[in-house]
Design a protein around this motif. Sequence first.
Motif, PDB file in Angstrom:
ATOM      1  N   UNK A 133     -16.157 -11.978  12.746  1.00  0.00           N
ATOM      2  CA  UNK A 133     -14.965 -11.160  12.533  1.00  0.00           C
ATOM      3  C   UNK A 133     -14.381 -11.390  11.138  1.00  0.00           C
ATOM      4  N   UNK A 134     -14.345 -12.649  10.737  1.00  0.00           N
ATOM      5  CA  UNK A 134     -13.808 -12.982   9.424  1.00  0.00           C
ATOM      6  C   UNK A 134     -14.609 -12.299   8.323  1.00  0.00           C
ATOM      7  N   UNK A 162     -15.072  -8.166   4.185  1.00  0.00           N
ATOM      8  CA  UNK A 162     -15.875  -7.131   3.538  1.00  0.00           C
ATOM      9  C   UNK A 162     -15.143  -5.797   3.524  1.00  0.00           C
ATOM     10  N   UNK A 163     -14.475  -5.451   4.642  1.00  0.00           N
ATOM     11  CA  UNK A 163     -13.744  -4.199   4.707  1.00  0.00           C
ATOM     12  C   UNK A 163     -12.600  -4.181   3.693  1.00  0.00           C
ATOM     13  N   UNK A 164     -11.852  -5.256   3.632  1.00  0.00           N
ATOM     14  CA  UNK A 164     -10.735  -5.341   2.688  1.00  0.00           C
ATOM     15  C   UNK A 164     -11.194  -5.144   1.253  1.00  0.00           C
ATOM     16  N   UNK A 165     -12.350  -5.669   0.922  1.00  0.00           N
ATOM     17  CA  UNK A 165     -12.850  -5.567  -0.451  1.00  0.00           C
ATOM     18  C   UNK A 165     -13.204  -4.136  -0.834  1.00  0.00           C
ATOM     19  N   UNK A 166     -13.398  -3.285   0.164  1.00  0.00           N
ATOM     20  CA  UNK A 166     -13.814  -1.908  -0.122  1.00  0.00           C
ATOM     21  C   UNK A 166     -12.667  -0.902  -0.052  1.00  0.00           C
ATOM     22  N   UNK A 167     -11.455  -1.397   0.130  1.00  0.00           N
ATOM     23  CA  UNK A 167     -10.312  -0.503   0.301  1.00  0.00           C
ATOM     24  C   UNK A 167      -9.488  -0.373  -0.971  1.00  0.00           C
ATOM     25  N   UNK A 168      -8.958   0.822  -1.214  1.00  0.00           N
ATOM     26  CA  UNK A 168      -8.078   1.022  -2.365  1.00  0.00           C
ATOM     27  C   UNK A 168      -6.596   0.867  -2.044  1.00  0.00           C
ATOM     28  N   UNK A 169      -6.273   0.511  -0.800  1.00  0.00           N
ATOM     29  CA  UNK A 169      -4.872   0.409  -0.409  1.00  0.00           C
ATOM     30  C   UNK A 169      -4.671  -0.550   0.743  1.00  0.00           C
ATOM     31  N   UNK A 170      -3.445  -0.636   1.268  1.00  0.00           N
ATOM     32  CA  UNK A 170      -3.096  -1.644   2.283  1.00  0.00           C
ATOM     33  C   UNK A 170      -3.772  -1.402   3.632  1.00  0.00           C
ATOM     34  N   UNK A 171      -4.107  -2.499   4.291  1.00  0.00           N
ATOM     35  CA  UNK A 171      -4.703  -2.449   5.621  1.00  0.00           C
ATOM     36  C   UNK A 171      -3.933  -3.353   6.572  1.00  0.00           C
ATOM     37  N   UNK A 204      -7.787 -16.995  12.230  1.00  0.00           N
ATOM     38  CA  UNK A 204      -8.530 -16.080  11.361  1.00  0.00           C
ATOM     39  C   UNK A 204      -7.567 -15.294  10.472  1.00  0.00           C
ATOM     40  N   UNK A 205      -6.442 -14.886  11.038  1.00  0.00           N
ATOM     41  CA  UNK A 205      -5.443 -14.173  10.239  1.00  0.00           C
ATOM     42  C   UNK A 205      -4.956 -15.064   9.101  1.00  0.00           C
ATOM     43  N   UNK A 206      -4.788 -16.333   9.393  1.00  0.00           N
ATOM     44  CA  UNK A 206      -4.377 -17.261   8.350  1.00  0.00           C
ATOM     45  C   UNK A 206      -5.390 -17.359   7.224  1.00  0.00           C
ATOM     46  N   UNK A 207      -6.674 -17.245   7.560  1.00  0.00           N
ATOM     47  CA  UNK A 207      -7.717 -17.288   6.540  1.00  0.00           C
ATOM     48  C   UNK A 207      -7.742 -16.027   5.684  1.00  0.00           C
TER      49      UNK A 207
END
Length: 303
Positions: A120-121, A126-135, A152-155
């Motif tokens: 999951x981490x 990986x998803x965050x790295x491909x986004x142009x805005x907030x998630x 995991x959220x803390x990481x």
Amino acid sequence: MKPKSPFHGAVIPLVTPVTPTGDLDEAALDRLLEFQIAGGVEGIFVLGTTGEGPSVPRAARLRLVQRTVAKVQKRAQVYAGIGDQCLADSALAAQEYFRAGVDAVVAQPPVYFPLQPHELLAYFRSLLEQLPGPMIIYNIPATTRVSIPLELIGQLKGHPRLAGMKDSENDPKRLEELVKRYGGDPKFAVFMGVGAFMVQGLKLGADGIVPSAGNLIPDVCHQICASVARGDLAETDRLAVRMKTVAGIYQQDRTLGQSLAALKATLHAKGIIGPDMLPPLLPLPETERQSIRTGMKALGLLD
């Protein structure tokens, strides 16, 4: 009181109005959006669980997002759900939605393969790295069959595009711990997704709520957040009873899918949208719709 996150307040997980043939009902969508805006809500969340997100045809998803952004016209924030089984498809959808003008995307885990925390981490990084805005990360074990660990959220926290978490896990201790750990950061919004814990979460310091009942009573949901913000907790508790009672009309003794059909039936009774559902869900039978109308009249929701 902590500084307010840019993402906060009553964010309504919008139902998706469709025609009997399964096409997006754009006129009904416009009516529903205006009803929400008139209620003062801070956000509109399309393609979530309440919106039958996974069942909306791919060809209609972007159109739904575009129509919502165009109709809302910055009068509220717009959130759009992503969560395909394919990481690349989720990232592509997010990129399209940001180009359409959404304020944030909301991502749940992929559901086909049971995932371990380290998987999951890696997925969310990986998803965050491909986004142009907030998630905003969306935890909903009732549908995904996986609980996203708070560790995991803390990481992930601190990533420049991670804006917060919506938690819909039916565990009051977890939700209290979520707010305790991460509710003090104005750069990380905490949203309560379980109706029974929404008010308590706000009192503890959560930033907002995502109530399905807001489709029917957006003004009440907005006022719940506003009353907590100004410290009028007696009013908060009064409004919370109203929200719980209204939600009971469509949720009581029903499965998740059946409750969504019943929620659409309430909005159909008000003349806002049709009662139709997307496969595999079915619309509420007419006999049950009559019971819904009776219950709404008893609560003053219909003339």
